[in-house]
Design a protein around this motif. Structure first.
Motif: not given
Lengths: 302, 465
Positions: A138-139, A154-156, A159-161
């Motif tokens: 992400f970072q 930005r897309i996780g 880190t996103t479900e």
């Protein structure tokens, strides 16, 4: 089955019975099969009826592990997550691989191109997962940097479900598509060219040739490829383990990861075995239906 | 404990970190003590070998020196030290115990030893000549209790302890017009966050340079977060993430100091503390789960200027000290409603395997590991705080001298008894596997803190089994 065609060939001289010799030759393979396939299978099934933590002796508990499994929400979640992964992974992978194989056959015979397409398969799963893990961070990831330059958010990815399973599925599509394409390509090579020539004489379009000749004749190979890749897909573990370790929450806790956690983190080998037996049952059913539906054992070429 | 921060990353013993660790640790397949060989060649008498395992590579040099000192006093014993990364360590240990090929003595962890005890793989130290008379007053208070089993026997010799404090960069404070003194005596409460939240707000800066306590601050576009994130903390009972917040409300993990039978996650105080902490994400004062992922690295956040205050354990002092371009400072965690700061207090111990062929020799080594002589050597390395006060003093001096940091925010908490013990209960690993996804859900924001009440019931039912 034509057994020993030379026997009874009319020379009046029977060949010596070589069953013993045959058994001798089979013997080493049988040892391997029994020792490394059947015995672990039987023992795994037995363990699923026990409570065992490695250190103390196993204790027979009947169907306790199975009743616990059917009442375990994490298990059912794992089944759904695994299915979601398999559908995404196999769906995209098969289409992409088929397109690549067709392009390889129709556009270029270059060995270099074929080699390049296979290249991702030469990268180990863990390495591929780690590389994408950093690319899509992400970072710091360059993937998210590109999104930002294009003007998107930005897309996780890991880190996103919502994104975890699609991302993991895509990473594995990337790694396996070349290999799958090569298998399909081999199947394409086996289709006689004269069929296409006849079709062209009759004025069939490319699309008509594809649906009328290529697909039906490719069916056995495609069926086989599907069976192999679906089994492999159900067993996804390393990519998940390296990137999300099952998270966020339970979004990517696929069945293999859950089995692993139970066995090697919590030392519930009995329960982990029961989960593995469930996996075995699912794979047997899936493979059986795939085999029937694709009629992978028969060919239309005869 | 080096420790739950490891459990956090390696918790499920899967995890990316553990894979990394596997890769790196196989490179560090350390082994043998040079001196062990020498000692053996000297005496004609038959020597006994003791295998000792540990997982912390930073501590390896200290323990090698310790073993050398021990061998000088006990020429009949060879000590062989092996180090594996955290993830490999427990797998190899379990596999070794199953196969009867484990170490004689090994570094043990509070989340693990109750299960070892219930499976009879540890020798009680009270049953062995060399270790049966442990000097009870010789260790920092409370540490021996952590290693006393439900049956009242001792299963580990305390080797070190750890607490939590806030790491920060002095240069960043200066930019904010603050000094180290402004971080002293901070107050916190779960309702409005007190002066602690004001400091966090002031240290947060958005992309336009607006600070968190100024009008126009954009919480969706933050460059520097006031508080670093170590994740949800579900993999280790929030040891570095929120144990110091919940603890400062007077909350305790279980219904007893050690060997509790009921957890207190249904307590409104811990739930309010978590609600406040994870609420910082929306305020733009702490990075979101999406941003830090399943393997958060607060050191990196501080080092790269993405975060200003980083709550972390004393075992990370050396790593923070190595950050480039950071003028490191350490401040105490804030005082809470209870009136003073509180930190989780935790420690490692050395245990003896029940499979050892030479229990008396192993006990002599364990006894030596628990002496001032050895713990002073460990303290002088400046990596951890040894369990004996003399060792702790040596460590404080070493940190000052070697790394130029004042570590009193860590040690004061112990001196003043402002601590809450790491929850030592049965079913440690299973409890964490229940807790972890829920804590992640709270951090992400798709679960309410009230779900912890159900989780608590599930955990208590597990222990009651």
């Amino acid at each position: 089955m034509p057994s020993r065609p030379s026997a009874g060939a009319g020379r009046g001289q029977r060949r010596p019975d070589d069953t013993k010799l045959a058994l001798l030759f089979i013997f080493p393979a049988v040892i391997g099969l029994v020792l490394f396939y059947f015995w672990p299978l039987v023992r795994g099934i037995w363990l699923s009826f026990t409570s065992w933590d490695l250190l103390s002796p196993e204790r027979f508990v009947g169907f306790d592990n199975y009743t616990r499994m059917f009442a375990d929400p994490v298990f059912w979640n794992a089944i759904w997550v695994t299915l979601e992964y398999v559908v995404l992974n196999i769906g995209i992978q098969t289409v992409v691989a088929l397109v690549i194989a067709l392009l390889m056959q129709r556009l270029t015979q270059s060995t270099l191109v074929r080699g390049l397409i296979l290249a991702p398969y030469l990268v180990s799963n863990v390495v591929a997962a780690l590389v994408f893990f950093w690319i899509l961070d992400f970072q710091l990831g360059i993937g998210n940097q590109l999104l930002e330059w294009v003007g998107l958010d930005r897309i996780g990815f890991f880190t996103t479900e919502e994104w975890a399973i699609p991302t993991i599925a895509a990473v594995n599509v990337w790694r396996h598509m070349g290999y799958t394409a090569l298998l399909i390509f081999a199947g394409l090579q086996a289709i006689p060219q004269n069929l296409y020539e006849v079709a062209r004489v009759d004025g069939a379009s490319e699309l008509r040739q594809f649906t009328g000749i290529t697909l039906p004749l490719l069916r056995p190979i495609l069926g086989l490829v599907l069976i192999i890749s679906v089994i492999g897909s159900f067993q996804v573990f390393d990519t998940v383990s390296v990137t999300t370790s099952g998270g966020p929450v339970n979004a990517s806790r696929v069945l293999q990861v859950y089995i692993y956690e139970n066995a090697f983190a919590q030392f519930n080998f009995g329960y982990a075995s029961a989960l593995s037996v469930a996996m075995l049952a699912i794979l047997v059913v899936v493979t059986f239906f795939q085999y029937r539906i694709t009629r992978a054992g028969q060919t239309d070429l005869n | 404990m080096t420790r739950a921060h490891r459990t956090r990353t390696a918790r499920t013993s899967s995890g990316k970190r553990s894979t990394w660790r596997r890769i790196t640790s196989s490179a560090i397949a350390v082994g043998f003590l040079g001196l062990a060989g020498c000692a053996g060649t000297g005496g004609a008498a038959a020597t006994t070998s003791i295998d000792y395992w540990l997982w912390e590579s930073l501590q390896l040099p200290g323990y090698q020196k310790c073993a050398e000192a021990f061998e000088k006093e006990n020429p009949d014993i060879d000590v062989r030290i092996t180090q594996y990364g955290w993830g490999d360590y427990w797998q190899k240990l379990s596999a070794g115990l199953v196969a009867g090929a484990g170490p004689d003595v090994f570094t043990d962890h509070l989340t693990k030893y109750p299960e070892f005890v219930s499976r009879d793989v540890l020798l009680p130290l009270d049953s062995l000549e060399a270790t049966k008379d442990i000097d009870e007053s010789g260790f920092q208070e409370g540490l021996l209790d952590l290693w006393t089993g439900l049956d009242g026997k001792r299963y580990g010799m305390p080797k070190d302890f750890d607490t939590i404090a806030l790491f920060y960069d002095n240069a960043m404070l200066e930019e904010a017009g603050m000094t180290a003194a402004d971080l002293e005596g901070l107050q916190w409460n779960p309702e409005d966050g007190g002066t602690f939240e004001q400091v966090i707000a002031h240290l947060s800066i958005d992309a336009n340079g607006v600070r968190g306590d100024e009008p126009g601050f954009d919480p969706a576009n933050v460059e520097t977060y006031g508080l670093a994130s170590g994740g949800s903390g579900g993999g280790g009972h929030g040891q570095t993430q929120w144990s110091w917040l919940a603890g400062a409300t007077g909350w305790k993990y279980t219904n007893a100091d050690v060997w509790g039978t009921e957890y207190n996650y249904d307590d409104p105080r811990v739930q309010a503390s978590l609600e406040w902490l994870f609420g910082l994400v929306d305020k733009g004062f702490m990075p979101s789960f999406e941003r830090v992922g399943t393997a958060p690295n607060p050191q990196q956040q501080l080092g790269s200027g993405q975060a200003a205050l980083s709550p972390d354990g004393s075992w990370t002092i050396a790593s923070y000290g190595r950050l480039e371009g950071i003028d490191l400072g350490i401040a105490s965690v804030p005082a809470g409603p209870i009136g003073h700061p509180v930190s989780m207090y935790n420690g490692l111990g050395d245990s003896i395997s029940a499979q050892t062929d030479t229990p008396e020799e192993a006990a002599r080594f364990v006894a030596f590991l628990g002496t001032d002589a050895c713990q002073t050597i460990i303290g002088e390395e400046g990596v951890v705080f040894p369990a004996r006060p003399a060792g702790t003093e040596a460590a404080i001096a070493a940190f000052k001298e070697k790394r130029g940091v004042d570590v009193s925010p860590f040690t004061d908490l112990v001196e003043n008894n402002y601590t809450v013990l790491f929850p030592v209960t049965t079913h440690g690993a299973e409890i964490l596997s229940i807790l972890n996804p829920v804590m992640d859900g709270l951090y992400i924001g798709n679960e309410e803190v009230s779900t912890l009440t159900d989780v608590d019931a599930r955990i208590d039912a597990l222990i009651a089994e």
